[in-house]
Design an enzyme around this catalytic site. Structure first.
Site, PDB file in Angstrom:
ATOM      1  CE1 TYR A 102      46.529-112.609 -75.938  1.00 44.21           C
ATOM      2  CE2 TYR A 102      44.601-113.304 -77.190  1.00 44.21           C
ATOM      3  CZ  TYR A 102      45.212-113.035 -75.972  1.00 44.21           C
ATOM      4  OH  TYR A 102      44.509-113.173 -74.805  1.00 44.21           O
ATOM      5  CB  CYS A 123      66.494-113.469 -92.247  1.00 47.79           C
ATOM      6  SG  CYS A 123      67.788-114.501 -92.962  1.00 47.79           S
ATOM      7  NE  ARG A 158      41.762-116.176 -78.837  1.00 47.85           N
ATOM      8  CZ  ARG A 158      43.018-116.537 -79.065  1.00 47.85           C
ATOM      9  NH1 ARG A 158      43.538-116.349 -80.263  1.00 47.85           N
ATOM     10  NH2 ARG A 158      43.746-117.105 -78.129  1.00 47.85           N
TER      11      ARG A 158
END
Length: 481
Positions: free
Chosen positions: A423, A393, A315
């Protein structure tokens, strides 16, 4: 005090809702004289016109610089205490052929956790001997592929894997280097950590079971035991958790030296980044220094040599280098009343964009905080609290839970969400039959696609029941209606 009672306590109304917070955006992010955001020397408007939105944008120079820095600081700090470092790029953060080239050119090894990640790394030319392969349920096929390819280290995660890997290595006539993943009882997240006796999780084995497990590994002539492997969490801002894990692991490491060679200790990854202006992640150089100091002190106390120290940053390299561009669709002001606003009322503005949880699942999964700015212009309008919503939705389809944008944010504005390099693409999905966006690398004023996006045609082509329908000419399809 926050200006809007619906804003979280940490989020203060900015003096300028157009500003780019230092330490959050990629190093090349800047606004031009016209107010348009530029990444890697390419304007957001040009990127959107050329490639469409949603669009993942990776600042190549930023990514490469972070990879090089990770290698340099761990080499320097572990070298200072009399040993060497192995720095693996954690491929699960974001992996592509270009990324493999960037990290290997920076001198990093690569950590993979599935056969698919291994396939990408090898197809892109990574040296198998500089690949580590972990995971809690590696299939026999994946193990065979890794062993036959000459992968430099396989991380054993269970007793079953000892026999599987040993048998596979024997069948191929090789000695396979392995590590053993252990649960240190330390769990870290951001600036906090908990130290417990035992963790309830799917990965690894307990420290108490480690000596017997290592003896089982060492009983196989087809396995070479490299050392222990640990991973204590993600998005970690300081060194305290790593230090406690290192102390616990080195106690066991020292005891294991009595029965054989033990050259390495892998402390994993999880180094944090700044997603918002109030985050305060430690620079990776500080993390490397802090880890080295704890390791050196503990080895001195135990009277053992400092092992090779392996780490797995992902990361911290990929995250800040990435930005996602969206186009605003609809805007809706929702009046909220009740206890959430001390029995008064307040307005939350929902700004819906053309992506959502299919390209960034972290907000829905973890309630992760992100920042957002208008990318196609600046504005002198007063700040308004916004929530960036996706098009799916799902009521939980949110990209940015809370930030301030100029109050005149409007349909067709481009907005940019920084720190999406890790990610996001790797967790992307086709929920609601939405294609995953392309990934574009920007550098020195040019842009190129490094991962193709998906169209509706790609989605239809995978559905075998639609083969005949997809193959029909459009005109005949319309005439049949």
């Amino acid at each position: 005090m926050t200006a809007n009672p619906l804003a979280p306590d940490w989020l203060l109304e900015p003096a300028d809702p157009n500003d780019l917070a230092a330490g959050v955006w990629s190093t090349s992010a800047v606004r031009g004289d016209d107010g348009v955001l530029s990444l890697g020397g390419v304007t957001a408007t040009e990127l959107a016109e050329t490639f469409g939105t949603p669009l993942y944008v990776v600042d190549e120079a930023d990514f490469r610089a972070r990879a090089s820095e990770a290698k340099q600081v761990f080499d320097a700090e572990i070298g200072r205490i009399g040993s060497t470092a192995k720095v693996y790029y954690a491929a699960k953060a974001f992996l592509s052929g270009a990324v493999v080239r960037w990290v290997t050119e920076a001198g990093l090894a690569i950590d993979v956790c599935t056969g698919g990640e291994l396939a990408v790394a090898m197809a892109a030319g990574a040296d198998p001997a500089r690949i580590g392969f972990h995971g809690n349920n590696k299939s026999p096929v994946e193990i065979d592929r890794a062993v036959s390819a000459g992968v430099g280290a396989i991380v054993i995660d269970s007793l079953i894997e000892i026999e599987r890997i040993a048998a596979t290595a024997e069948r191929h006539g090789v000695v396979q280097p392995v590590r053993l993943r252990v649960n240190s009882g330390v769990h870290a997240s951001t600036h906090e950590y908990l130290a417990t006796a035992r963790e309830d999780q799917k990965f690894g084995i307990t420290l108490a079971d480690t000596p017997a497990t290592v003896a089982a590994i060492r009983s196989h002539a087809s396995l070479r035991f490299l050392g222990l492997h640990s991973h204590i969490g993600s998005q970690i801002f300081g060194t305290d958790g790593f230090g406690e894990a290192a102390r616990r692991l080195l106690e066991v490491h020292a005891a294991l030296l009595a029965d054989g060679d033990l050259p390495e200790l892998n402390l994993g990854g999880g180094f944090g980044v700044n997603y918002t202006r109030v985050d305060d992640a430690a620079p990776i150089a500080d993390l490397a220094r802090g880890i080295a100091e704890v390791v050196a002190a503990e080895c001195a106390r135990l009277g053992i040599p400092v092992p090779v120290i392996a780490v797995e940053p992902g990361r911290v390299i990929a995250g800040p280098a990435g930005t996602t561009l969206y186009t605003v669709g609809t805007i809706k002001d929702v009046e909220v009343s009740g206890t959430e606003v001390d029995d008064g009322t307040a307005v939350r503005r929902y700004v819906s964009v053309d992506g959502g949880m299919s390209d960034n699942a972290r907000t829905a999964l973890y309630r992760a905080d992100y920042s957002v700015r208008i990318a196609s212009r600046t504005s002198s309008a007063a700040p308004a609290l916004v929530r960036i919503a996706g098009k799916h939705c799902e009521s939980g389809d949110l990209v940015v839970l809370a930030d301030y944008l100029p109050g005149d944010v409007a349909p067709d504005d481009l907005v940019a969400v920084p720190v999406t390099g890790a990610y996001c693409w790797s967790l992307a999905s086709n929920y609601n039959h939405v294609g995953r966006p392309p990934v574009v690398a920007v550098s020195d004023g040019s842009a190129r696609i490094i991962v193709r996006g998906e169209t509706e045609a790609h989605l239809l082509a995978r559905d075998l029941e639609l083969d005949d329908i997809v193959a029909r000419p459009a005109a005949s399809s319309r005439s049949a209606l």
